[in-house]
Design a protein around this motif. Structure first.
Motif, PDB file in Angstrom:
ATOM      1  N   LEU A  85      -0.437   2.977  -5.956  1.00 41.96           N
ATOM      2  CA  LEU A  85      -0.652   2.428  -4.624  1.00 41.96           C
ATOM      3  C   LEU A  85      -2.121   2.534  -4.244  1.00 41.96           C
ATOM      4  CD1 LEU A  85       2.467   4.012  -2.873  1.00 41.96           C
ATOM      5  CD2 LEU A  85       2.310   1.911  -4.229  1.00 41.96           C
ATOM      6  N   SER A  86      -2.634   1.461  -3.642  1.00 42.35           N
ATOM      7  CA  SER A  86      -4.060   1.400  -3.333  1.00 42.35           C
ATOM      8  C   SER A  86      -4.269   0.855  -1.931  1.00 42.35           C
ATOM      9  CB  SER A  86      -4.771   0.548  -4.388  1.00 42.35           C
ATOM     10  OG  SER A  86      -6.177   0.608  -4.234  1.00 42.35           O
ATOM     11  N   VAL A  87      -5.479   0.383  -1.673  1.00 42.15           N
ATOM     12  CA  VAL A  87      -5.875  -0.091  -0.354  1.00 42.15           C
ATOM     13  C   VAL A  87      -5.079  -1.341   0.032  1.00 42.15           C
ATOM     14  CG1 VAL A  87      -7.763  -1.498  -1.283  1.00 42.15           C
ATOM     15  CG2 VAL A  87      -7.897  -0.646   1.072  1.00 42.15           C
ATOM     16  N   ASN A  88      -4.797  -1.494   1.311  1.00 44.76           N
ATOM     17  CA  ASN A  88      -4.060  -2.630   1.828  1.00 44.76           C
ATOM     18  C   ASN A  88      -5.033  -3.705   2.326  1.00 44.76           C
ATOM     19  OD1 ASN A  88      -1.847  -4.165   2.600  1.00 44.76           O
ATOM     20  ND2 ASN A  88      -1.540  -3.087   4.524  1.00 44.76           N
ATOM     21  N   SER A  89      -4.570  -4.932   2.395  1.00 47.82           N
ATOM     22  CA  SER A  89      -5.385  -6.048   2.892  1.00 47.82           C
ATOM     23  C   SER A  89      -4.459  -7.149   3.366  1.00 47.82           C
ATOM     24  CB  SER A  89      -6.327  -6.556   1.791  1.00 47.82           C
ATOM     25  OG  SER A  89      -5.603  -6.877   0.611  1.00 47.82           O
ATOM     26  N   CYS A  90      -5.007  -8.071   4.135  1.00 46.06           N
ATOM     27  CA  CYS A  90      -4.149  -9.112   4.719  1.00 46.06           C
ATOM     28  C   CYS A  90      -3.821 -10.224   3.747  1.00 46.06           C
ATOM     29  CB  CYS A  90      -4.793  -9.669   5.982  1.00 46.06           C
ATOM     30  SG  CYS A  90      -6.227 -10.761   5.687  1.00 46.06           S
ATOM     31  N   GLY A  91      -4.728 -10.526   2.807  1.00 50.81           N
ATOM     32  CA  GLY A  91      -4.482 -11.557   1.822  1.00 50.81           C
ATOM     33  C   GLY A  91      -4.816 -12.972   2.262  1.00 50.81           C
ATOM     34  N   VAL A  92      -5.187 -13.166   3.523  1.00 51.20           N
ATOM     35  CA  VAL A  92      -5.400 -14.531   4.013  1.00 51.20           C
ATOM     36  C   VAL A  92      -6.781 -14.761   4.614  1.00 51.20           C
ATOM     37  CG1 VAL A  92      -2.947 -14.929   4.408  1.00 51.20           C
ATOM     38  CG2 VAL A  92      -4.353 -13.988   6.251  1.00 51.20           C
ATOM     39  N   TYR A 108      -9.124  -2.488   9.304  1.00 50.58           N
ATOM     40  CA  TYR A 108      -8.664  -1.378  10.141  1.00 50.58           C
ATOM     41  C   TYR A 108      -7.171  -1.511  10.431  1.00 50.58           C
ATOM     42  CZ  TYR A 108      -8.018   1.976  13.838  1.00 50.58           C
ATOM     43  OH  TYR A 108      -7.539   3.039  14.573  1.00 50.58           O
ATOM     44  N   ALA A 109      -6.740  -2.658  10.862  1.00 52.64           N
ATOM     45  CA  ALA A 109      -5.329  -2.842  11.213  1.00 52.64           C
ATOM     46  C   ALA A 109      -4.420  -2.624  10.014  1.00 52.64           C
ATOM     47  CB  ALA A 109      -5.114  -4.244  11.778  1.00 52.64           C
ATOM     48  N   SER A 110      -4.882  -3.008   8.828  1.00 48.41           N
ATOM     49  CA  SER A 110      -4.050  -2.909   7.628  1.00 48.41           C
ATOM     50  C   SER A 110      -3.997  -1.502   7.053  1.00 48.41           C
ATOM     51  CB  SER A 110      -4.576  -3.867   6.546  1.00 48.41           C
ATOM     52  OG  SER A 110      -4.506  -5.205   6.974  1.00 48.41           O
ATOM     53  N   ASN A 111      -4.985  -0.668   7.385  1.00 48.16           N
ATOM     54  CA  ASN A 111      -5.094   0.627   6.707  1.00 48.16           C
ATOM     55  C   ASN A 111      -5.115   1.854   7.612  1.00 48.16           C
ATOM     56  OD1 ASN A 111      -5.715  -0.028   3.651  1.00 48.16           O
ATOM     57  ND2 ASN A 111      -6.830  -1.534   4.863  1.00 48.16           N
ATOM     58  N   PHE A 112      -5.588   1.708   8.846  1.00 48.22           N
ATOM     59  CA  PHE A 112      -5.827   2.881   9.678  1.00 48.22           C
ATOM     60  C   PHE A 112      -5.067   2.891  11.001  1.00 48.22           C
ATOM     61  CE2 PHE A 112      -9.703   2.212   7.142  1.00 48.22           C
ATOM     62  CZ  PHE A 112      -9.769   3.434   6.478  1.00 48.22           C
ATOM     63  N   ALA A 113      -4.499   1.777  11.403  1.00 48.36           N
ATOM     64  CA  ALA A 113      -3.905   1.687  12.735  1.00 48.36           C
ATOM     65  C   ALA A 113      -2.630   2.512  12.880  1.00 48.36           C
ATOM     66  CB  ALA A 113      -3.626   0.225  13.091  1.00 48.36           C
ATOM     67  N   GLY A 114      -1.920   2.753  11.774  1.00 47.22           N
ATOM     68  CA  GLY A 114      -0.730   3.599  11.832  1.00 47.22           C
ATOM     69  C   GLY A 114       0.564   2.855  12.062  1.00 47.22           C
ATOM     70  N   ARG A 116       2.857  -1.201  11.196  1.00 47.71           N
ATOM     71  CA  ARG A 116       2.881  -2.552  10.636  1.00 47.71           C
ATOM     72  C   ARG A 116       2.150  -3.498  11.592  1.00 47.71           C
ATOM     73  NH1 ARG A 116       8.560  -0.792   9.946  1.00 47.71           N
ATOM     74  NH2 ARG A 116       9.015  -0.589   7.700  1.00 47.71           N
ATOM     75  N   PRO A 117       1.882  -4.738  11.137  1.00 54.33           N
ATOM     76  CA  PRO A 117       1.235  -5.696  12.044  1.00 54.33           C
ATOM     77  C   PRO A 117       2.010  -5.947  13.330  1.00 54.33           C
ATOM     78  CG  PRO A 117       1.086  -6.470   9.786  1.00 54.33           C
ATOM     79  CD  PRO A 117       1.970  -5.256   9.759  1.00 54.33           C
ATOM     80  N   ASP A 118       3.341  -5.799  13.280  1.00 57.35           N
ATOM     81  CA  ASP A 118       4.135  -6.033  14.495  1.00 57.35           C
ATOM     82  C   ASP A 118       4.240  -4.803  15.387  1.00 57.35           C
ATOM     83  OD1 ASP A 118       5.890  -4.364  13.158  1.00 57.35           O
ATOM     84  OD2 ASP A 118       7.501  -5.848  12.952  1.00 57.35           O
ATOM     85  N   GLY A 119       3.540  -3.716  15.009  1.00 61.15           N
ATOM     86  CA  GLY A 119       3.535  -2.512  15.827  1.00 61.15           C
ATOM     87  C   GLY A 119       4.607  -1.500  15.500  1.00 61.15           C
ATOM     88  N   HIS A 134       2.124   3.628   7.203  1.00 61.56           N
ATOM     89  CA  HIS A 134       1.319   2.571   6.600  1.00 61.56           C
ATOM     90  C   HIS A 134      -0.178   2.896   6.570  1.00 61.56           C
ATOM     91  CE1 HIS A 134       5.133   0.531   7.156  1.00 61.56           C
ATOM     92  NE2 HIS A 134       4.734  -0.323   6.218  1.00 61.56           N
ATOM     93  N   PHE A 135      -0.520   4.180   6.423  1.00 64.57           N
ATOM     94  CA  PHE A 135      -1.910   4.540   6.158  1.00 64.57           C
ATOM     95  C   PHE A 135      -2.278   3.957   4.800  1.00 64.57           C
ATOM     96  CE2 PHE A 135      -4.951   7.990   4.662  1.00 64.57           C
ATOM     97  CZ  PHE A 135      -6.038   7.469   5.348  1.00 64.57           C
ATOM     98  N   PHE A 136      -3.308   3.111   4.757  1.00 66.16           N
ATOM     99  CA  PHE A 136      -3.643   2.340   3.552  1.00 66.16           C
ATOM    100  C   PHE A 136      -2.425   1.546   3.054  1.00 66.16           C
ATOM    101  CE2 PHE A 136      -7.584   4.407   3.667  1.00 66.16           C
ATOM    102  CZ  PHE A 136      -8.414   3.961   2.669  1.00 66.16           C
ATOM    103  N   GLY A 137      -1.579   1.165   3.974  1.00 65.65           N
ATOM    104  CA  GLY A 137      -0.393   0.406   3.605  1.00 65.65           C
ATOM    105  C   GLY A 137       0.688   1.216   2.946  1.00 65.65           C
ATOM    106  N   GLN A 138       0.520   2.551   2.847  1.00 64.69           N
ATOM    107  CA  GLN A 138       1.446   3.340   2.033  1.00 64.69           C
ATOM    108  C   GLN A 138       1.908   4.656   2.623  1.00 64.69           C
ATOM    109  OE1 GLN A 138      -0.803   5.388  -1.409  1.00 64.69           O
ATOM    110  NE2 GLN A 138      -2.110   3.610  -0.986  1.00 64.69           N
ATOM    111  N   SER A 139       1.020   5.471   3.226  1.00 64.74           N
ATOM    112  CA  SER A 139       1.401   6.814   3.700  1.00 64.74           C
ATOM    113  C   SER A 139       2.140   7.574   2.598  1.00 64.74           C
ATOM    114  CB  SER A 139       2.252   6.709   4.968  1.00 64.74           C
ATOM    115  OG  SER A 139       1.484   6.298   6.070  1.00 64.74           O
TER     116      SER A 139
END
Length: 366
Positions: A85-92, A108-114, A116-119, A134-139
């Motif tokens: 598992l590695s860093v997250n990104s939006c892809g778009v 920031y939203a993909s890795n540090f916000a804590g 999913r995109p929907d909150g 979802h820290f770095f998309g994984q925790s």
């Protein structure tokens, strides 16, 4: 389902081991039963409040494990797959679409916000209150976790997963700074300031590239000794001698390339001062708030140097991590020699050992 996790509940406090609830993976997620996770400086940075997030939160971002479930939209992964598992990104965004997901517009939203995109969060406490995920998309500091598919790298099932987790961030960052960004040649000189796991990875990558002169700078003698084993041709103890003067002596005028992994503004200045004409610097280390630099701007201009800030080695994890594994299997990237494993319950000891410099790369195992 109930899972065991290490939860950061307060700034600058040890993580607490708790039994918490995990929800079902969403369409673009996979559920992974963790085998191991590296402990990285960035975990400590979040725990200590350098980067804002929402506590309580499950940290961990160098995970490795086995997929148990896949979301409805996931077609290239399946239960039973071994993954890093590695860093997250939006892809778009434009950065993702141009092959630079480390500079994702939604980093920031993909890795540090804590969340999913929907909150929503994947974790919750016994009373139903949310625990950030979802820290770095994984925790990855949880026995089982739901992971953004963009964070997932499938790997060969014959390679021990406990070995592979650290490839997802720190090792990828150091190696990628050399192999993807700076790209020194066999005739060049490279200086690496700071010989923790990231710095050692840069040294190993430079050695794998047969860079002519590889100089390690640190203040911990045992790490400098280890740097020779990882491929450094010279070492400098910054406490005992003038690092810049010694670099200029070794390189006969200055280094072609230099990397700072420390985030220390005084070391950053040394990195700049140690460069040759038209030299190139790579800044990797995370700095505490207020760490403004002290660069001699006129001198830097006159020498034509360039500075690049490097995130995650500017890597595409799904292609770069397998490259690092191949280098390791060929005997050219011995990152396994940096690793010390800890039981999950001893995670705070792993943090302490990393921070005091006694261990290069702690890895917790489940």
């Amino acid at each position: 389902m109930k899972v065991k996790a290490a939860v950061a509940t307060e700034v600058k406090q040890p993580l607490t081991i708790q039994d918490i609830e995990l929800d079902e993976p969403r369409a673009n997620e996979v559920q992974v039963r963790m085998v191991a996770s590296g402990v990285c400086h960035t975990d400590a940075v979040l725990r200590d409040g350098w980067i804002p997030t929402t506590m309580p939160i499950v940290l961990g971002h160098e995970g490795s494990g086995i997929i148990e479930k896949v979301g409805a939209a996931v077609t290239h992964l399946a239960p039973g797959d071994h993954v890093v598992l590695s860093v997250n990104s939006c892809g778009v965004c434009s950065a993702c679409l141009s092959g630079h997901p480390a500079y994702c517009a939604n980093l920031y939203a993909s890795n540090f916000a804590g969340s999913r995109p929907d909150g929503t969060t994947a974790f919750s406490a016994a009373d139903g209150s949310p625990i950030s995920s979802h820290f770095f998309g994984q925790s990855s500091f949880a026995s089982v976790t739901n992971v953004s598919v963009r964070s997932v790298v499938k790997v060969d099932s014959e390679i021990p997963l406990a070995l592979l987790g650290p490839l997802g961030c720190g090792i990828q960052t150091g190696a990628g700074a050399v192999l993807n960004v700076l790209k020194p040649s066999t005739a060049d000189s490279l200086v690496v300031f700071g010989t923790g796991a990231v710095g050692m990875s840069a040294i190993m990558a430079a050695a794998a590239s047969r860079v002519h002169t590889i100089i390690a700078v640190d203040i911990i003698p045992s790490r400098l000794d280890a740097a020779i084993g990882f491929g450094a041709t010279h070492t400098i103890n910054g406490k005992e001698e003038d690092a810049v003067a010694r670099i200029q002596e070794i390189t006969r005028g200055g280094a072609n390339f230099a990397i700072d992994t420390t985030g220390n503004k005084f070391v950053f200045k040394q990195m700049i001062d140690a460069l040759a004409m038209s030299g190139r610097a790579g800044a990797i280390g995370a700095s505490a708030p207020g760490s403004e630099g002290i660069i001699d701007m006129p001198s830097a201009l006159a020498r034509g140097i360039s500075i690049t800030w490097i995130v995650e080695g500017d890597a595409i994890p799904q292609t770069f991590i397998p490259e690092l594994i191949a280098l390791h299997q060929a005997g050219d990237f011995p990152f396994d020699k940096m690793i010390k494993t800890y039981n999950f319950d001893d995670i705070n000891i792993a943090f302490e050992d990393s921070e005091n410099g006694t261990v290069l790369k702690p890895v917790i195992t489940f």
